[in-house]
Scaffold this motif. Structure first.
Motif, PDB file in Angstrom:
ATOM      1  N   THR A   1      39.122  33.717  38.601  1.00  0.00           N
ATOM      2  CA  THR A   1      40.366  34.446  38.856  1.00  0.00           C
ATOM      3  C   THR A   1      40.279  35.201  40.178  1.00  0.00           C
ATOM      4  OG1 THR A   1      40.711  34.731  36.485  1.00  0.00           O
ATOM      5  CG2 THR A   1      41.971  36.152  37.933  1.00  0.00           C
ATOM      6  N   ALA A   2      39.183  35.917  40.378  1.00  0.00           N
ATOM      7  CA  ALA A   2      38.999  36.671  41.622  1.00  0.00           C
ATOM      8  C   ALA A   2      38.859  35.728  42.813  1.00  0.00           C
ATOM      9  CB  ALA A   2      37.773  37.569  41.508  1.00  0.00           C
ATOM     10  N   THR A   3      38.150  34.605  42.614  1.00  0.00           N
ATOM     11  CA  THR A   3      37.956  33.651  43.708  1.00  0.00           C
ATOM     12  C   THR A   3      39.284  33.059  44.162  1.00  0.00           C
ATOM     13  OG1 THR A   3      35.780  33.073  42.797  1.00  0.00           O
ATOM     14  CG2 THR A   3      36.719  31.572  44.412  1.00  0.00           C
ATOM     15  N   ILE A   4      40.093  32.646  43.196  1.00  0.00           N
ATOM     16  CA  ILE A   4      41.393  32.053  43.530  1.00  0.00           C
ATOM     17  C   ILE A   4      42.300  33.091  44.185  1.00  0.00           C
ATOM     18  CG2 ILE A   4      43.470  30.983  42.560  1.00  0.00           C
ATOM     19  CD1 ILE A   4      41.627  29.809  40.350  1.00  0.00           C
ATOM     20  N   THR A   5      42.240  34.326  43.683  1.00  0.00           N
ATOM     21  CA  THR A   5      43.049  35.401  44.267  1.00  0.00           C
ATOM     22  C   THR A   5      42.710  35.596  45.735  1.00  0.00           C
ATOM     23  OG1 THR A   5      43.185  36.541  42.133  1.00  0.00           O
ATOM     24  CG2 THR A   5      43.637  37.853  44.095  1.00  0.00           C
TER      25      THR A   5
ATOM     26  N   ILE B   1      35.752  42.632  35.232  1.00  0.00           N
ATOM     27  CA  ILE B   1      36.265  43.128  33.955  1.00  0.00           C
ATOM     28  C   ILE B   1      35.179  44.012  33.343  1.00  0.00           C
ATOM     29  CG2 ILE B   1      37.128  42.508  31.680  1.00  0.00           C
ATOM     30  CD1 ILE B   1      37.957  39.800  32.811  1.00  0.00           C
ATOM     31  N   PRO B   2      35.331  45.322  33.356  1.00  0.00           N
ATOM     32  CA  PRO B   2      34.269  46.215  32.878  1.00  0.00           C
ATOM     33  C   PRO B   2      33.898  45.929  31.414  1.00  0.00           C
ATOM     34  CG  PRO B   2      35.973  47.444  34.016  1.00  0.00           C
ATOM     35  CD  PRO B   2      36.519  46.063  33.816  1.00  0.00           C
ATOM     36  N   PRO B   3      32.595  45.854  31.121  1.00  0.00           N
ATOM     37  CA  PRO B   3      32.162  45.614  29.746  1.00  0.00           C
ATOM     38  C   PRO B   3      32.019  46.907  28.949  1.00  0.00           C
ATOM     39  CG  PRO B   3      30.272  45.540  31.181  1.00  0.00           C
ATOM     40  CD  PRO B   3      31.460  45.811  32.069  1.00  0.00           C
ATOM     41  N   PHE B   4      32.848  47.884  29.288  1.00  0.00           N
ATOM     42  CA  PHE B   4      32.785  49.176  28.617  1.00  0.00           C
ATOM     43  C   PHE B   4      34.064  49.383  27.819  1.00  0.00           C
ATOM     44  CE2 PHE B   4      29.822  49.185  31.831  1.00  0.00           C
ATOM     45  CZ  PHE B   4      30.289  49.570  33.084  1.00  0.00           C
ATOM     46  N   VAL B   5      33.948  50.059  26.702  1.00  0.00           N
ATOM     47  CA  VAL B   5      35.120  50.408  25.912  1.00  0.00           C
ATOM     48  C   VAL B   5      36.026  51.278  26.777  1.00  0.00           C
ATOM     49  CG1 VAL B   5      35.968  51.662  23.907  1.00  0.00           C
ATOM     50  CG2 VAL B   5      33.924  50.238  23.707  1.00  0.00           C
ATOM     51  N   GLY B   6      37.301  50.892  26.863  1.00  0.00           N
ATOM     52  CA  GLY B   6      38.234  51.618  27.710  1.00  0.00           C
ATOM     53  C   GLY B   6      38.421  50.981  29.062  1.00  0.00           C
ATOM     54  N   GLY B   7      37.443  50.187  29.497  1.00  0.00           N
ATOM     55  CA  GLY B   7      37.553  49.541  30.795  1.00  0.00           C
ATOM     56  C   GLY B   7      38.708  48.560  30.847  1.00  0.00           C
ATOM     57  N   SER B   8      38.974  47.900  29.728  1.00  0.00           N
ATOM     58  CA  SER B   8      40.053  46.914  29.682  1.00  0.00           C
ATOM     59  C   SER B   8      41.422  47.569  29.903  1.00  0.00           C
ATOM     60  CB  SER B   8      40.039  46.179  28.351  1.00  0.00           C
ATOM     61  OG  SER B   8      40.241  47.094  27.280  1.00  0.00           O
ATOM     62  N   GLU B   9      41.517  48.871  29.584  1.00  0.00           N
ATOM     63  CA  GLU B   9      42.793  49.572  29.748  1.00  0.00           C
ATOM     64  C   GLU B   9      43.176  49.720  31.212  1.00  0.00           C
ATOM     65  OE1 GLU B   9      42.113  53.246  27.778  1.00  0.00           O
ATOM     66  OE2 GLU B   9      41.727  52.325  25.829  1.00  0.00           O
ATOM     67  N   LEU B  10      42.210  49.548  32.110  1.00  0.00           N
ATOM     68  CA  LEU B  10      42.474  49.680  33.534  1.00  0.00           C
ATOM     69  C   LEU B  10      42.977  48.378  34.159  1.00  0.00           C
ATOM     70  CD1 LEU B  10      39.198  51.621  34.407  1.00  0.00           C
ATOM     71  CD2 LEU B  10      41.469  52.614  34.132  1.00  0.00           C
ATOM     72  N   LEU B  11      42.867  47.277  33.419  1.00  0.00           N
ATOM     73  CA  LEU B  11      43.258  45.975  33.951  1.00  0.00           C
ATOM     74  C   LEU B  11      44.776  45.866  34.060  1.00  0.00           C
ATOM     75  CD1 LEU B  11      40.854  43.687  31.859  1.00  0.00           C
ATOM     76  CD2 LEU B  11      40.499  44.544  34.184  1.00  0.00           C
ATOM     77  N   THR B  12      45.242  45.240  35.129  1.00  0.00           N
ATOM     78  CA  THR B  12      46.673  45.013  35.311  1.00  0.00           C
ATOM     79  C   THR B  12      46.996  43.529  35.471  1.00  0.00           C
ATOM     80  OG1 THR B  12      46.443  45.358  37.704  1.00  0.00           O
ATOM     81  CG2 THR B  12      47.052  47.275  36.359  1.00  0.00           C
ATOM     82  N   ASN B  13      46.006  42.729  35.896  1.00  0.00           N
ATOM     83  CA  ASN B  13      46.210  41.292  36.064  1.00  0.00           C
ATOM     84  C   ASN B  13      46.288  40.630  34.689  1.00  0.00           C
ATOM     85  OD1 ASN B  13      45.607  38.444  36.323  1.00  0.00           O
ATOM     86  ND2 ASN B  13      44.941  38.851  38.413  1.00  0.00           N
ATOM     87  N   PRO B  14      47.425  39.992  34.339  1.00  0.00           N
ATOM     88  CA  PRO B  14      47.581  39.386  33.004  1.00  0.00           C
ATOM     89  C   PRO B  14      46.496  38.375  32.668  1.00  0.00           C
ATOM     90  CG  PRO B  14      49.682  39.452  34.160  1.00  0.00           C
ATOM     91  CD  PRO B  14      48.639  39.833  35.165  1.00  0.00           C
ATOM     92  N   LEU B  15      46.043  37.608  33.676  1.00  0.00           N
ATOM     93  CA  LEU B  15      45.017  36.604  33.424  1.00  0.00           C
ATOM     94  C   LEU B  15      43.688  37.264  33.080  1.00  0.00           C
ATOM     95  CD1 LEU B  15      45.064  33.543  33.389  1.00  0.00           C
ATOM     96  CD2 LEU B  15      44.226  33.548  35.748  1.00  0.00           C
ATOM     97  N   MET B  16      43.350  38.358  33.763  1.00  0.00           N
ATOM     98  CA  MET B  16      42.105  39.069  33.474  1.00  0.00           C
ATOM     99  C   MET B  16      42.174  39.733  32.100  1.00  0.00           C
ATOM    100  SD  MET B  16      41.204  40.698  37.228  1.00  0.00           S
ATOM    101  CE  MET B  16      39.611  41.357  36.748  1.00  0.00           C
ATOM    102  N   ILE B  17      43.338  40.244  31.738  1.00  0.00           N
ATOM    103  CA  ILE B  17      43.508  40.843  30.412  1.00  0.00           C
ATOM    104  C   ILE B  17      43.307  39.779  29.338  1.00  0.00           C
ATOM    105  CG2 ILE B  17      45.177  41.902  28.843  1.00  0.00           C
ATOM    106  CD1 ILE B  17      46.416  43.260  31.333  1.00  0.00           C
ATOM    107  N   LYS B  18      43.875  38.611  29.550  1.00  0.00           N
ATOM    108  CA  LYS B  18      43.733  37.520  28.586  1.00  0.00           C
ATOM    109  C   LYS B  18      42.276  37.075  28.476  1.00  0.00           C
ATOM    110  CE  LYS B  18      45.347  32.786  27.679  1.00  0.00           C
ATOM    111  NZ  LYS B  18      46.170  31.652  28.189  1.00  0.00           N
TER     112      LYS B  18
END
Length: 423
Positions: free
Chosen positions: A273-277, A348-365
């Motif tokens: 995802t990051a590479t393509i971006t 994508i942070p492997p910490f609880v709460g880190g996912s809440e900072l994500l905004t990219n739909p693909l990264m969230i998925k």
């Protein structure tokens, strides 16, 4: 006056020696060289930790990835291991645990509440015999099949959930002069992902675990052989572009086919995802992903993933004299500020709460897919000792190239394992 001057000098020296005596240094080995996406997070955590703990210093020792495992192995063998060190978890870390080199931080994680920072699945690669021997650092990574949604929609294709359906999709793509998969397998680890997924889908995660840990399994058990046979069937069916075994992933030769619409699917880690971006943001609107399909009659749960739910891990050596301070430093490496820096670096942070900072739909998925996985299998070439990882990569590439039969490759791998473990 002269006596007073001498006295002042002596007192100054005493204070200097006293300060030196109280100063404490923690040596930390890692692979985060200057251009690594996690380096800003590490540097920030060190600065904040040292500011909050006057007189304590983190001696950061970056080592090039290709050299890291060897240097760490030599240091461990010489009894000169660092206080804090990076690993990928899995087999190599387990060997150090069995040798008494790594501190079981379970009690400290619970007492400090740090344990609550992590998804349970993210600790899987560093859990052994009820103990926890590391914490995840920088990225939730899972391998998935990225695909061009516009091609699928134009040809009326649906996402396949079984290998039988995948073959049907491939036939339609070929009939329209589109390569089903792009693959640059000069690097070998790229093709290894197909092999790992097929072994998992056929035999379940215990197939590899039992062979790698020598607990009743072998690398020439049926699932390994059958996985190789399926790869050769895919090659013969024209799943991959001509010359794929000499194409280089590092040069983007696989992604070029995806970007230009000459190939429809791309099995890759979620960093894609990051590479393509970065490389081709315009095509990102046509990119989605799906899990690797199930094998009919196989034992593996289709939610299982290949990857790592933490990517890298920091462990604390048994000989570390300041374990409380080391745990305190790990808090800074895995807190909200570190999570924010990782997101900024397209991780994508492997910490609880880190996912809440994500905004990219693909990264969230991607995060949700890894989180929902029944099992996340660490990459074979990171789980295995370096000697065996090399054999795995070489034999897998040979399977793709047709220079080895699946049975020959499986036997070669098992022979190497028996030699390595003196069986």
């Amino acid at each position: 006056m002269k006596k007073l001057g001498i006295f002042a000098i002596v007192m100054a020296l005493c204070l200097t020696f006293s300060a030196a005596a109280f100063a404490q240094t923690l040596e930390a080995w890692h692979i985060y060289v200057a251009n690594h996406q996690t380096r800003p997070t590490l540097d920030n955590a060190i600065a904040r930790f040292e500011a909050a703990n006057p007189g304590v210093k983190i001696e950061s020792v970056p080592i090039i990835n290709d050299e890291y495992k060897t240097k760490l192995m030599i240091a461990m063998g010489a009894g000169d291991e660092p206080d804090i060190f990076l690993s990928w978890g899995g087999g190599p870390l387990l060997e150090y645990v069995r040798a008494g080199k790594v501190w079981d931080m379970t009690e400290a994680l619970n007492e400090t509440g740090l344990i609550d920072n992590f998804m349970d699945v993210s600790l899987g690669p560093v859990k052994f015999d009820g103990g926890i021997y590391g914490v995840p650092l920088n990225n939730v990574v899972g391998a998935a099949i990225f695909y061009r949604t516009d091609i699928f929609e134009r040809l009326g294709l649906e996402v396949p959930t079984t290998m039988e359906e995948l073959y049907e999709v491939a036939e339609v793509l070929k009939a329209n002069n589109i390569y089903p998969f792009t693959l640059a397998n000069f690097n070998r680890w790229t093709g290894s992902m197909f092999f790992m997924y097929l072994v998992d889908r056929i035999g379940g995660p215990e197939t590899f675990e039992n062979a790698a840990n020598r607990t009743g399994g072998a690398f020439n058990d049926e699932p390994f052989v059958r996985a190789g046979e399926m790869i050769q069937e895919m090659v013969q069916a024209g799943f991959f572009p001509p010359g794929f075994n000499s194409m280089n992933e590092d040069y983007g030769q696989s992604r070029t086919l995806l970007y230009t619409g000459q190939a429809a699917m791309y099995l890759m880690g979620s960093w894609a995802t990051a590479t393509i971006t970065t490389e081709n943001p315009d095509v990102l609107q046509y990119i989605d992903f799906f899990p690797f399909p199930a094998v009919e009659g196989g034992k593996g749960d289709p939610s299982n993933m290949i990857g790592t739910p933490g990517n890298n891990y920091f462990s604390i050596s048994s000989k570390c004299e300041n374990k409380d301070l080391a745990i305190e430093f790990l808090k800074y490496m895995t807190d909200k500020e570190s999570a924010q820096l990782l997101v900024q670096a397209n991780a994508i942070p492997p910490f609880v709460g880190g996912s809440e900072l994500l905004t990219n739909p693909l990264m969230i998925k991607l995060f949700e897919t890894v989180q929902a996985a029944n099992n996340v299998q660490l990459w074979y070439d990171q789980y295995l000792p370096p000697e065996l990882a090399q054999v795995h990569l070489d034999t897998t590439q040979a399977i793709f190239g047709g220079t080895m039969t699946p049975q020959e490759a499986a036997d070669r791998m098992e022979e190497a394992a028996r030699r390595f473990y003196n069986e």
